[in-house]
Structures are given as structure tokens and as C-alpha cells.
Design a protein around this motif. Structure first.
Motif, PDB file in Angstrom:
ATOM      1  N   ASN A 145       0.811  -1.066   0.222  1.00 32.01           N
ATOM      2  CA  ASN A 145      -0.186   0.223  -0.178  1.00 32.01           C
ATOM      3  C   ASN A 145       0.845   1.326   0.119  1.00 32.01           C
ATOM      4  OD1 ASN A 145      -1.911   1.991   0.040  1.00 32.01           O
ATOM      5  ND2 ASN A 145      -2.719   1.143   2.149  1.00 32.01           N
ATOM      6  N   LEU A 146       0.913   1.855  -1.248  1.00 36.83           N
ATOM      7  CA  LEU A 146       1.703   2.996  -1.170  1.00 36.83           C
ATOM      8  C   LEU A 146       0.850   4.299  -1.312  1.00 36.83           C
ATOM      9  CD1 LEU A 146       4.145   0.869  -2.105  1.00 36.83           C
ATOM     10  CD2 LEU A 146       5.216   2.570  -2.826  1.00 36.83           C
ATOM     11  N   SER A 147      -0.398   4.372  -0.945  1.00 34.58           N
ATOM     12  CA  SER A 147      -1.460   5.380  -1.229  1.00 34.58           C
ATOM     13  C   SER A 147      -0.876   6.772  -0.525  1.00 34.58           C
ATOM     14  CB  SER A 147      -2.743   4.766  -0.749  1.00 34.58           C
ATOM     15  OG  SER A 147      -2.730   4.765   0.772  1.00 34.58           O
ATOM     16  N   VAL A 173      12.569   7.610  -7.694  1.00 38.96           N
ATOM     17  CA  VAL A 173      12.595   6.201  -7.250  1.00 38.96           C
ATOM     18  C   VAL A 173      13.068   5.420  -8.306  1.00 38.96           C
ATOM     19  CG1 VAL A 173      11.469   4.527  -5.957  1.00 38.96           C
ATOM     20  CG2 VAL A 173      10.922   6.734  -5.289  1.00 38.96           C
ATOM     21  N   ASN A 174      13.967   4.513  -8.012  1.00 37.61           N
ATOM     22  CA  ASN A 174      14.369   3.366  -8.859  1.00 37.61           C
ATOM     23  C   ASN A 174      13.668   2.233  -8.691  1.00 37.61           C
ATOM     24  OD1 ASN A 174      15.495   1.810 -10.948  1.00 37.61           O
ATOM     25  ND2 ASN A 174      17.586   2.417 -10.150  1.00 37.61           N
ATOM     26  N   PHE A 175      12.277   1.801  -9.554  1.00 40.89           N
ATOM     27  CA  PHE A 175      11.523   0.721  -9.268  1.00 40.89           C
ATOM     28  C   PHE A 175      12.221  -0.352 -10.333  1.00 40.89           C
ATOM     29  CE2 PHE A 175       8.444   4.000  -7.573  1.00 40.89           C
ATOM     30  CZ  PHE A 175       8.124   3.171  -6.656  1.00 40.89           C
ATOM     31  N   LYS A 176      13.294  -0.182 -10.871  1.00 41.59           N
ATOM     32  CA  LYS A 176      13.768  -1.197 -11.963  1.00 41.59           C
ATOM     33  C   LYS A 176      13.729  -2.680 -11.588  1.00 41.59           C
ATOM     34  CE  LYS A 176      17.610  -1.650 -14.942  1.00 41.59           C
ATOM     35  NZ  LYS A 176      18.969  -1.467 -15.442  1.00 41.59           N
ATOM     36  N   LYS A 177      12.957  -3.350 -12.560  1.00 39.32           N
ATOM     37  CA  LYS A 177      12.937  -4.701 -12.144  1.00 39.32           C
ATOM     38  C   LYS A 177      12.108  -5.214 -10.897  1.00 39.32           C
ATOM     39  CE  LYS A 177      16.594  -5.924 -15.276  1.00 39.32           C
ATOM     40  NZ  LYS A 177      17.729  -6.744 -15.399  1.00 39.32           N
ATOM     41  N   ALA A 178      11.452  -4.477 -10.330  1.00 42.06           N
ATOM     42  CA  ALA A 178      10.592  -4.382  -9.188  1.00 42.06           C
ATOM     43  C   ALA A 178       9.367  -5.338  -9.638  1.00 42.06           C
ATOM     44  CB  ALA A 178      10.343  -3.140  -8.124  1.00 42.06           C
ATOM     45  N   ASN A 179       8.820  -5.873  -8.604  1.00 40.16           N
ATOM     46  CA  ASN A 179       7.229  -6.310  -8.517  1.00 40.16           C
ATOM     47  C   ASN A 179       6.489  -5.580  -8.384  1.00 40.16           C
ATOM     48  OD1 ASN A 179       5.195  -7.999  -8.453  1.00 40.16           O
ATOM     49  ND2 ASN A 179       6.044  -9.673  -7.677  1.00 40.16           N
ATOM     50  N   LEU A 180       5.530  -4.716  -8.926  1.00 43.56           N
ATOM     51  CA  LEU A 180       4.912  -3.913  -8.218  1.00 43.56           C
ATOM     52  C   LEU A 180       3.215  -4.613  -8.624  1.00 43.56           C
ATOM     53  CD1 LEU A 180       6.204  -0.520 -10.131  1.00 43.56           C
ATOM     54  CD2 LEU A 180       6.585  -1.617  -7.543  1.00 43.56           C
ATOM     55  N   ASP A 181       3.105  -5.667  -8.820  1.00 45.92           N
ATOM     56  CA  ASP A 181       1.838  -6.184  -8.967  1.00 45.92           C
ATOM     57  C   ASP A 181       0.983  -5.990  -7.751  1.00 45.92           C
ATOM     58  OD1 ASP A 181       3.003  -7.269 -11.472  1.00 45.92           O
ATOM     59  OD2 ASP A 181       3.057  -9.470 -10.734  1.00 45.92           O
ATOM     60  N   GLY A 182      -0.359  -5.282  -8.096  1.00 45.71           N
ATOM     61  CA  GLY A 182      -1.297  -5.334  -7.043  1.00 45.71           C
ATOM     62  C   GLY A 182      -1.082  -4.114  -6.139  1.00 45.71           C
ATOM     63  N   VAL A 183       0.136  -3.136  -6.320  1.00 46.85           N
ATOM     64  CA  VAL A 183       0.294  -2.020  -5.463  1.00 46.85           C
ATOM     65  C   VAL A 183      -0.762  -1.151  -5.446  1.00 46.85           C
ATOM     66  CG1 VAL A 183       1.952  -0.160  -5.308  1.00 46.85           C
ATOM     67  CG2 VAL A 183       2.754  -2.406  -5.696  1.00 46.85           C
ATOM     68  N   ASN A 184      -1.066  -0.431  -4.371  1.00 45.76           N
ATOM     69  CA  ASN A 184      -2.108   0.629  -4.094  1.00 45.76           C
ATOM     70  C   ASN A 184      -1.231   1.734  -4.155  1.00 45.76           C
ATOM     71  OD1 ASN A 184      -3.856   2.312  -3.818  1.00 45.76           O
ATOM     72  ND2 ASN A 184      -4.557   1.344  -1.788  1.00 45.76           N
ATOM     73  N   PHE A 185      -1.321   2.514  -5.394  1.00 50.46           N
ATOM     74  CA  PHE A 185      -0.648   3.903  -5.660  1.00 50.46           C
ATOM     75  C   PHE A 185      -1.645   5.077  -5.611  1.00 50.46           C
ATOM     76  CE2 PHE A 185       2.955   1.605  -7.902  1.00 50.46           C
ATOM     77  CZ  PHE A 185       3.661   2.211  -7.218  1.00 50.46           C
ATOM     78  N   ALA A 186      -2.923   4.524  -5.141  1.00 53.66           N
ATOM     79  CA  ALA A 186      -3.868   5.693  -4.868  1.00 53.66           C
ATOM     80  C   ALA A 186      -3.568   7.042  -4.199  1.00 53.66           C
ATOM     81  CB  ALA A 186      -5.369   5.055  -4.210  1.00 53.66           C
ATOM     82  N   GLY A 187      -3.838   8.095  -4.981  1.00 55.78           N
ATOM     83  CA  GLY A 187      -3.377   9.277  -4.446  1.00 55.78           C
ATOM     84  C   GLY A 187      -1.863   9.570  -4.206  1.00 55.78           C
TER      85      GLY A 187
END
Length: 151
Positions: free
Chosen positions: A87-89, A96-110
Motif C-alpha cells: 500500500n503506497l497510497s 525512485v528506482n523501481f527497475k525490475k521490481a514487482n509492483l503487482d497489485g500495488v495501491n498507488f491511489a493518491g
């Protein structure tokens, strides 16, 4: 005799009923908060809401299900990190370096995601409702092979 049995059951029952939810390694959480360096750490399901993780080194860290609501991740390195279901709401994720990260299902709301690298990241089922995304390859549809890489 019955009293001893009842007392034993009263003590043992909560232990038997506890779930096997995997939680963050407390030493890793403390290390991250004190040093902002925690490569390969187990921070799964950690409550890091509101944390100031500016420039944190979280390469290959396990942040599965972590709560990073309102966290400041400016300049953090999350290369190869697993953030599935995190949860990154309302998080601040600039540079930010998200290179090759698993962001599946991440909550970026807001969340505010500016100038971040998502080259090679897995990004299925993101929640980007009301997120501010600029100069970052997160969006609806498109070809992820065209996402530029910083490195």
C-alpha cells in the motif's frame, strides 16, 4: 485436576489459534529506519506508514503487503524489490528506482510518482486512482518494452 486442565487449555488455545501470517523481521525494520539501508531485507507486511525513507537502499527487499501509506520514498532505490500488494497510497515517490521490481497489485491511489524508473518492472493490477504520475512509465495500457531505463 479439572482446574489444571482448564488452565492449560486457557493458555494454549490462543497459541493454537494464531494465524501463520508472515511478518517483517523486526531487526530489518529497525535497520531500515535507523540507516535507510536494507538491501535484501524481509519487510513483508511491515507498517512503514508515514516513514521518511529518502534515499533508502531497498534493493531486492521483500516489501510484500507492506504499508507505505504517506511514506516519503524520494530518491529510494527499490531495484528488484518485491512490493506485491503493498500500500503506497498517498506516498511521495520522486526519483525512485523501481527497475525490475514487482509492483503487482500495488495501491498507488493518491500517490505522487515523478521521474521514477520502472524499466522491467511487473505492473499488473495497479491502483493508480487519483495518482499524480509524471515522466514515469506507469499508465493504462501501452507497451512496457518502450519504457526508458535510467541506468
Amino acid at each position: 485436576m479439572k482446574l489444571k486442565l482448564l488452565a492449560t487449555l486457557a493458555i494454549a488455545t490462543p497459541l493454537l489459534l494464531t494465524s501463520s501470517v508472515r511478518a517483517a523481521n523486526p531487526q530489518h525494520v529497525q535497520q531500515l529506519l535507523e540507516t535507510r539501508e536494507c538491501t535484501g531485507c524481509d519487510l513483508s507486511n511491515a507498517n512503514l506508514s508515514g516513514s521518511h525513507l529518502i534515499g533508502a537502499d531497498l534493493r531486492d527487499a521483500n516489501l510484500t503487503g507492506a504499508n507505505l501509506t504517506d511514506a516519503n520514498l524520494e530518491g529510494a532505490d527499490l531495484t528488484g524489490a518485491n512490493l506485491a500488494g503493498a500500500n503506497l497510497s498517498s506516498a511521495f515517490a520522486t526519483n525512485v528506482n523501481f527497475k525490475k521490481a514487482n509492483l503487482d497489485g500495488v495501491n498507488f491511489a493518491g500517490a505522487k510518482i515523478y521521474d521514477s524508473n520502472v524499466h522491467g518492472a511487473s505492473m499488473n493490477d495497479l491502483n493508480i486512482t487519483n495518482a499524480e504520475i509524471f515522466n514515469t512509465g506507469i499508465g493504462v495500457g501501452g507497451d512496457s518494452s518502450e519504457i526508458p531505463d535510467w541506468d
